[in-house]
Design a protein around this motif. Structure first.
Motif, PDB file in Angstrom:
ATOM      1  N   ASN A 201     -29.951  24.762 -35.791  1.00  0.00           N
ATOM      2  CA  ASN A 201     -29.515  25.227 -37.111  1.00  0.00           C
ATOM      3  C   ASN A 201     -28.073  25.742 -37.151  1.00  0.00           C
ATOM      4  O   ASN A 201     -27.432  25.681 -38.211  1.00  0.00           O
ATOM      5  N   GLU A 202     -27.578  26.227 -36.030  1.00  0.00           N
ATOM      6  CA  GLU A 202     -26.241  26.812 -36.033  1.00  0.00           C
ATOM      7  C   GLU A 202     -25.210  25.984 -35.268  1.00  0.00           C
ATOM      8  O   GLU A 202     -24.062  25.848 -35.715  1.00  0.00           O
ATOM      9  N   LEU A 203     -25.600  25.417 -34.134  1.00  0.00           N
ATOM     10  CA  LEU A 203     -24.634  24.667 -33.327  1.00  0.00           C
ATOM     11  C   LEU A 203     -24.472  23.224 -33.809  1.00  0.00           C
ATOM     12  O   LEU A 203     -23.350  22.743 -33.974  1.00  0.00           O
ATOM     13  N   PHE A 204     -25.576  22.527 -34.030  1.00  0.00           N
ATOM     14  CA  PHE A 204     -25.498  21.115 -34.414  1.00  0.00           C
ATOM     15  C   PHE A 204     -24.610  20.866 -35.640  1.00  0.00           C
ATOM     16  O   PHE A 204     -23.794  19.934 -35.629  1.00  0.00           O
ATOM     17  N   PRO A 205     -24.729  21.659 -36.706  1.00  0.00           N
ATOM     18  CA  PRO A 205     -23.867  21.406 -37.868  1.00  0.00           C
ATOM     19  C   PRO A 205     -22.374  21.540 -37.563  1.00  0.00           C
ATOM     20  O   PRO A 205     -21.554  20.789 -38.106  1.00  0.00           O
ATOM     21  N   ILE A 206     -22.007  22.478 -36.676  1.00  0.00           N
ATOM     22  CA  ILE A 206     -20.598  22.644 -36.314  1.00  0.00           C
ATOM     23  C   ILE A 206     -20.134  21.466 -35.465  1.00  0.00           C
ATOM     24  O   ILE A 206     -19.016  20.965 -35.628  1.00  0.00           O
ATOM     25  N   ILE A 207     -20.988  21.012 -34.555  1.00  0.00           N
ATOM     26  CA  ILE A 207     -20.655  19.837 -33.745  1.00  0.00           C
ATOM     27  C   ILE A 207     -20.360  18.652 -34.650  1.00  0.00           C
ATOM     28  O   ILE A 207     -19.393  17.908 -34.442  1.00  0.00           O
ATOM     29  N   LYS A 208     -21.184  18.487 -35.675  1.00  0.00           N
ATOM     30  CA  LYS A 208     -20.981  17.391 -36.630  1.00  0.00           C
ATOM     31  C   LYS A 208     -19.679  17.583 -37.407  1.00  0.00           C
ATOM     32  O   LYS A 208     -18.884  16.644 -37.558  1.00  0.00           O
ATOM     33  N   ALA A 209     -19.470  18.786 -37.907  1.00  0.00           N
ATOM     34  CA  ALA A 209     -18.295  19.063 -38.745  1.00  0.00           C
ATOM     35  C   ALA A 209     -16.993  18.869 -37.976  1.00  0.00           C
ATOM     36  O   ALA A 209     -16.005  18.383 -38.532  1.00  0.00           O
ATOM     37  N   GLU A 210     -16.972  19.256 -36.697  1.00  0.00           N
ATOM     38  CA  GLU A 210     -15.755  19.163 -35.891  1.00  0.00           C
ATOM     39  C   GLU A 210     -15.710  17.898 -35.033  1.00  0.00           C
ATOM     40  O   GLU A 210     -14.772  17.709 -34.262  1.00  0.00           O
ATOM     41  N   ASN A 211     -16.732  17.052 -35.170  1.00  0.00           N
ATOM     42  CA  ASN A 211     -16.810  15.810 -34.392  1.00  0.00           C
ATOM     43  C   ASN A 211     -16.653  16.089 -32.893  1.00  0.00           C
ATOM     44  O   ASN A 211     -15.854  15.450 -32.195  1.00  0.00           O
ATOM     45  N   LEU A 212     -17.438  17.026 -32.404  1.00  0.00           N
ATOM     46  CA  LEU A 212     -17.337  17.455 -31.012  1.00  0.00           C
ATOM     47  C   LEU A 212     -18.188  16.620 -30.062  1.00  0.00           C
ATOM     48  O   LEU A 212     -17.943  16.602 -28.853  1.00  0.00           O
ATOM     49  N   ALA A 213     -19.219  15.949 -30.566  1.00  0.00           N
ATOM     50  CA  ALA A 213     -20.078  15.111 -29.729  1.00  0.00           C
ATOM     51  C   ALA A 213     -20.970  14.256 -30.619  1.00  0.00           C
ATOM     52  O   ALA A 213     -21.324  14.661 -31.732  1.00  0.00           O
ATOM     53  N   LYS A 214     -21.330  13.103 -30.086  1.00  0.00           N
ATOM     54  CA  LYS A 214     -22.276  12.217 -30.765  1.00  0.00           C
ATOM     55  C   LYS A 214     -23.564  12.066 -29.965  1.00  0.00           C
ATOM     56  O   LYS A 214     -24.451  11.304 -30.337  1.00  0.00           O
ATOM     57  N   ARG A 215     -23.650  12.839 -28.879  1.00  0.00           N
ATOM     58  CA  ARG A 215     -24.782  12.712 -27.959  1.00  0.00           C
ATOM     59  C   ARG A 215     -25.397  14.086 -27.684  1.00  0.00           C
ATOM     60  O   ARG A 215     -24.688  15.079 -27.562  1.00  0.00           O
ATOM     61  N   VAL A 216     -26.733  14.109 -27.551  1.00  0.00           N
ATOM     62  CA  VAL A 216     -27.461  15.338 -27.224  1.00  0.00           C
ATOM     63  C   VAL A 216     -28.345  15.067 -26.008  1.00  0.00           C
ATOM     64  O   VAL A 216     -29.066  14.063 -25.954  1.00  0.00           O
ATOM     65  N   ASP A 217     -28.275  15.970 -25.047  1.00  0.00           N
ATOM     66  CA  ASP A 217     -29.019  15.847 -23.795  1.00  0.00           C
ATOM     67  C   ASP A 217     -29.906  17.076 -23.642  1.00  0.00           C
ATOM     68  O   ASP A 217     -29.662  18.120 -24.271  1.00  0.00           O
ATOM     69  N   ALA A 218     -30.922  16.980 -22.796  1.00  0.00           N
ATOM     70  CA  ALA A 218     -31.763  18.134 -22.469  1.00  0.00           C
ATOM     71  C   ALA A 218     -32.358  17.930 -21.084  1.00  0.00           C
ATOM     72  O   ALA A 218     -32.634  16.795 -20.671  1.00  0.00           O
ATOM     73  N   PHE A 219     -32.573  19.041 -20.400  1.00  0.00           N
ATOM     74  CA  PHE A 219     -33.197  19.023 -19.074  1.00  0.00           C
ATOM     75  C   PHE A 219     -34.698  19.221 -19.277  1.00  0.00           C
ATOM     76  O   PHE A 219     -35.154  20.323 -19.582  1.00  0.00           O
ATOM     77  N   VAL A 220     -35.452  18.128 -19.139  1.00  0.00           N
ATOM     78  CA  VAL A 220     -36.902  18.191 -19.303  1.00  0.00           C
ATOM     79  C   VAL A 220     -37.511  18.369 -17.918  1.00  0.00           C
ATOM     80  O   VAL A 220     -37.570  17.436 -17.118  1.00  0.00           O
ATOM     81  N   GLU A 221     -37.943  19.594 -17.653  1.00  0.00           N
ATOM     82  CA  GLU A 221     -38.402  19.949 -16.313  1.00  0.00           C
ATOM     83  C   GLU A 221     -39.190  21.246 -16.403  1.00  0.00           C
ATOM     84  O   GLU A 221     -38.997  22.047 -17.331  1.00  0.00           O
ATOM     85  N   GLU A 222     -40.071  21.474 -15.445  1.00  0.00           N
ATOM     86  CA  GLU A 222     -40.887  22.693 -15.457  1.00  0.00           C
ATOM     87  C   GLU A 222     -40.024  23.950 -15.448  1.00  0.00           C
ATOM     88  O   GLU A 222     -40.388  24.967 -16.034  1.00  0.00           O
ATOM     89  N   SER A 223     -38.853  23.880 -14.804  1.00  0.00           N
ATOM     90  CA  SER A 223     -37.971  25.046 -14.724  1.00  0.00           C
ATOM     91  C   SER A 223     -37.041  25.164 -15.925  1.00  0.00           C
ATOM     92  O   SER A 223     -36.281  26.123 -16.024  1.00  0.00           O
ATOM     93  N   ALA A 224     -37.111  24.193 -16.845  1.00  0.00           N
ATOM     94  CA  ALA A 224     -36.219  24.205 -18.008  1.00  0.00           C
ATOM     95  C   ALA A 224     -37.028  24.096 -19.305  1.00  0.00           C
ATOM     96  O   ALA A 224     -37.523  25.099 -19.813  1.00  0.00           O
ATOM     97  N   PHE A 225     -37.178  22.877 -19.854  1.00  0.00           N
ATOM     98  CA  PHE A 225     -37.901  22.695 -21.110  1.00  0.00           C
ATOM     99  C   PHE A 225     -38.996  21.648 -20.940  1.00  0.00           C
ATOM    100  O   PHE A 225     -38.758  20.565 -20.390  1.00  0.00           O
TER     101      PHE A 225
END
Length: 408
Positions: A201-225
């Protein structure tokens, strides 16, 4: 408009064209143009072919003296070269036999880099990115993916992504930013709101507005998410138009299923993948990315690259250059070593760091040498392309060209 420039002749020119994105590649399939040349204009390739056939009165010539092999510029599709500090102590602890948990309890691990990156001013991060990207460029890497993920708050992730954008404005290599705000759960998160909801809700809209990235990654793991935690996060990211990539199956399985479910461009790591995950990826459009630097740094198994290719999957190879598990950051060395352990053909190794790697970034204008693509190529001082992997990254480029200009 300046006159076209003809570069060559090359003893061998490997355009990496006519090869499939997925599956096994034999060296017999490799196109090799002897005494080849590249005709470039305004940063792009006009034509590739026999040098003597490209000579005309309308072109300028950059002569290559002696024996040389030319390849497309390498693409490193997974790095963490935006960071502060060092984790040399972690490396020493790990080699002395301490476990990941023991190192974390001693103040090491990802959170140590988060702490040091938060302390670093944005200008310091920019300098670090440029320094590391220059080392990559000297080794023939002309396109470099760069992740955030050591900020783990809205403000700090923005600092990282803005540093990557600023570095890209002056770097001779192309830097491709990726938001990895879902790298791990922040240890200092004490808000009532869910961390991932705040990022959405807060970071993604700014990334879009400032064209900071077109890709989203995540660490899918028991120690992460867990997959359950990350699914709504990726769903929202896709709805907002981001490409998805996943840190998957590094220590436990589950991440590759998430990657396929969300039609991710790539699933990276995969050291823990079993036959089930291999078949799942092979039947999908998701490209498997091996990260041999992490295997070398952690002393663990390699991505089952041979099995992935034999099953019909697409395989790219990236360095995972980061301060913790993969500090070497030498893509060609790591790819060559992976080829030895996983019994990959030279063509499979080279495809994994050229056009197959470019595909993980949805870049169709590089990774091959053909008309219309960026004039990104690397030149090695040898008469036989086999020498490049044979020397395991120790045969260094004599020249690196980016968009038709010699940058090293």
């Amino acid at each position: 408009m300046s006159r076209p420039l003809l570069i060559g002749p090359f003893t061998q020119l490997l355009p990496m064209t006519g090869l499939p994105l997925k599956g096994v590649l034999k060296d017999e399939q490799l196109t090799i143009i002897e005494n080849g040349g590249i005709l470039v204009s305004e940063g792009k390739i006009l034509k590739v072919g026999a040098f003597n056939e490209l000579i005309s009165d309308d072109v300028d010539i950059h002569h290559i003296e002696g024996n040389h092999v030319c390849l497309p510029g390498f693409v490193d599709s997974h790095t963490h070269i935006c960071f502060g500090g060092t984790r040399a102590r972690d490396y020493a602890y790990r080699n002395a036999g301490k476990t990941y948990l023991e190192i974390a309890k001693a103040g090491g691990g990802i959170w140590d880099t988060v702490t040091q990156t938060r302390k670093a001013p944005q200008e310091e991060l920019v300098k670090g990115i440029i320094y590391r990207s220059k080392k990559h460029l000297k080794n023939g890497v002309t396109t470099i993916e760069v992740k955030s993920g050591y900020g783990l708050s809205v403000d700090e992730e923005l600092k990282m992504l803005r540093a990557i954008k600023t570095a890209n404005e002056t770097s001779n290599a192309t830097l491709v930013p990726t938001c990895l705000a879902a790298h791990m759960k922040p240890k200092d998160w004490h808000q009532d709101r869910d961390y991932l909801d705040v990022i959405i809700n807060e970071l993604f809209p700014i990334i879009k507005a400032e064209n900071l990235a077109k890709r989203v990654d995540a660490f899918v793991e028991e120690s992460a998410f867990s997959p359950k935690e990350i699914n709504p996060y990726f769903q929202k990211a896709k709805e907002m138009g981001f490409d998805i990539t996943v840190h998957a199956d590094q220590f436990t399985t589950g991440g590759s299923q998430v990657a396929v479910d969300f039609d991710a461009v790539s699933a990276d790591h995969l050291e823990a993948s079993t036959e089930k995950e291999i078949q799942l990826l092979a039947k999908s459009n998701t490209i498997a990315t091996a990260l041999p630097g992490a295997s070398i740094g952690l002393g663990c198994a390699y991505t089952p690259a041979r099995k992935i290719l034999d099953a019909g999957g697409a395989l790219s190879i990236a360095s995972d250059h980061n301060p913790g598990s993969a500090p070497m950051g030498d893509l060609l060395t790591q790819a060559s070593i992976l080829g030895t352990f996983e019994k990959l053909s030279n063509t499979e190794v080279l495809a994994g760091i050229t056009f197959r790697a470019a595909a993980t970034l949805r870049l169709t204008d590089r990774g091959k040498l053909e008309a219309g693509v960026q004039a990104d190529f690397v030149i090695f001082p040898t008469d036989n392309y086999q020498e490049i992997t044979y020397h395991q990254g120790q045969l260094k480029p004599s020249e690196v060209w980016k968009q038709g200009t010699s940058v090293h």
